[in-house]
Design an enzyme around this catalytic site. Sequence first.
Site, PDB file in Angstrom:
ATOM      1  N   ASP A  44       0.835  -1.205   0.000  1.00 23.27           N
ATOM      2  CA  ASP A  44       0.000   0.000   0.000  1.00 23.27           C
ATOM      3  C   ASP A  44       0.868   1.252   0.000  1.00 23.27           C
ATOM      4  O   ASP A  44       0.360   2.371  -0.072  1.00 23.27           O
ATOM      5  CB  ASP A  44      -0.993   0.001   1.164  1.00 23.27           C
ATOM      6  CG  ASP A  44      -0.337  -0.092   2.534  1.00 23.27           C
ATOM      7  OD1 ASP A  44       0.903  -0.122   2.609  1.00 23.27           O
ATOM      8  OD2 ASP A  44      -1.083  -0.149   3.538  1.00 23.27           O
ATOM      9  N   SER A  45       2.176   1.054   0.012  1.00 27.07           N
ATOM     10  CA  SER A  45       3.126   2.153  -0.210  1.00 27.07           C
ATOM     11  C   SER A  45       2.902   2.786  -1.570  1.00 27.07           C
ATOM     12  O   SER A  45       3.388   3.894  -1.837  1.00 27.07           O
ATOM     13  CB  SER A  45       4.571   1.636  -0.101  1.00 27.07           C
ATOM     14  OG  SER A  45       4.746   0.460  -0.878  1.00 27.07           O
ATOM     15  N   ASP A  83      -0.793  -6.213  -0.022  1.00 26.89           N
ATOM     16  CA  ASP A  83      -1.213  -5.560   1.220  1.00 26.89           C
ATOM     17  C   ASP A  83      -2.727  -5.408   1.289  1.00 26.89           C
ATOM     18  O   ASP A  83      -3.375  -5.061   0.294  1.00 26.89           O
ATOM     19  CB  ASP A  83      -0.597  -4.158   1.312  1.00 26.89           C
ATOM     20  CG  ASP A  83       0.707  -4.146   2.087  1.00 26.89           C
ATOM     21  OD1 ASP A  83       0.965  -5.093   2.848  1.00 26.89           O
ATOM     22  OD2 ASP A  83       1.471  -3.179   1.931  1.00 26.89           O
ATOM     23  N   LYS A 113      -0.971  -9.524   3.083  1.00 25.94           N
ATOM     24  CA  LYS A 113      -0.240  -9.010   4.242  1.00 25.94           C
ATOM     25  C   LYS A 113      -1.116  -8.000   4.971  1.00 25.94           C
ATOM     26  O   LYS A 113      -1.737  -7.151   4.335  1.00 25.94           O
ATOM     27  CB  LYS A 113       1.075  -8.355   3.832  1.00 25.94           C
ATOM     28  CG  LYS A 113       1.885  -7.827   5.034  1.00 25.94           C
ATOM     29  CD  LYS A 113       3.268  -7.384   4.630  1.00 25.94           C
ATOM     30  CE  LYS A 113       3.290  -6.065   3.896  1.00 25.94           C
ATOM     31  NZ  LYS A 113       2.843  -4.929   4.759  1.00 25.94           N
ATOM     32  N   GLU A 115      -1.289  -5.466   8.677  1.00 22.00           N
ATOM     33  CA  GLU A 115      -0.537  -4.879   9.778  1.00 22.00           C
ATOM     34  C   GLU A 115      -1.223  -5.150  11.114  1.00 22.00           C
ATOM     35  O   GLU A 115      -2.450  -5.222  11.194  1.00 22.00           O
ATOM     36  CB  GLU A 115      -0.392  -3.370   9.571  1.00 22.00           C
ATOM     37  CG  GLU A 115       0.366  -2.998   8.312  1.00 22.00           C
ATOM     38  CD  GLU A 115       0.468  -1.496   8.110  1.00 22.00           C
ATOM     39  OE1 GLU A 115       0.055  -0.745   9.012  1.00 22.00           O
ATOM     40  OE2 GLU A 115       0.951  -1.074   7.038  1.00 22.00           O
ATOM     41  N   GLU A 182       9.209  -4.016  10.840  1.00 22.20           N
ATOM     42  CA  GLU A 182       9.673  -2.729  10.324  1.00 22.20           C
ATOM     43  C   GLU A 182      10.119  -1.790  11.436  1.00 22.20           C
ATOM     44  O   GLU A 182       9.436  -1.626  12.450  1.00 22.20           O
ATOM     45  CB  GLU A 182       8.560  -2.062   9.507  1.00 22.20           C
ATOM     46  CG  GLU A 182       8.964  -0.724   8.889  1.00 22.20           C
ATOM     47  CD  GLU A 182       7.945  -0.191   7.902  1.00 22.20           C
ATOM     48  OE1 GLU A 182       8.165   0.914   7.378  1.00 22.20           O
ATOM     49  OE2 GLU A 182       6.931  -0.876   7.641  1.00 22.20           O
TER      50      GLU A 182
END
Length: 278
Positions: A44-45, A83, A113, A115, A182
Amino acid sequence: MKITTSVFKQKKLSGEKITMLTAYDYSTAKLEDEAGVDSILVGDSLGMVMLGYENTLSVTMEDMLHHARAVSRGAENAMIVVDMPFMSYQTSVYDAVVNAGRLVKEGNADAVKLEGGVKFTEHIRAIVDASIPVMGHIGMTPQSVNAFGGFKVQGKSIEDAKCVIADAKAVEKAGAFALVMECVPAELADYITDILDIPVIGIGAGNGCDGQVLVYQDMLGVYSDFTPKFVKRFGDIGGEMKNCFAKYCKEVRSGAFPAKEHTFKIDSETMKAVTEEY
């Protein structure tokens, strides 16, 4: 050979480092795949490096699906991890499973993925129970940037370090096949990597992890708005691109491009017949 979750596990056991890079389009994914990258993260970057957002929070499911489909068409061997964007899974376990399913069914993801640690174990477990591989993400989680008060290293105090460890253990217990960690101090990342049976992929977490991931625009100097401390520039592709763009503009304006070798011909008699009508 297609990289799968079992290959990840084998690499952890053998001590072979796992390589992972982001990609958001067909051409880049194809290049990374041909270079031998083990896994491609459709992160999602993309909100920041592709769409120009200030952070990742504005990225939608449709954004992720669009880019995931493009990447999946370019990568033959690398595992495609996609993501889950902000609010695609936080709202409920049901939403988490449905949206993870969309990323696999519509986006051709091999895994998703998400978070978060302890707070999202139910979500991870439910997605895994739906036969969708899950990669966890703990430490500095960009979707929590507002809660953290910025992009900050996590786990520096005793209490925070214990929280990171608890998150790592919870994600593994919930059934994740791997974990991204991270912006965590290297010594803490080393410890967590040692105590987990699943592979740990580091980003700003030292070289003791089982593998590494970077945003490709960062490591190539393409994205210059912000460069994290953990990024190593493996080339100045951004600078080279800028020089090529400037050279193109110069040649177009001077008439040097397109040259004769870049143009197509028409038979002189045909051209004469065409123009005679006017």
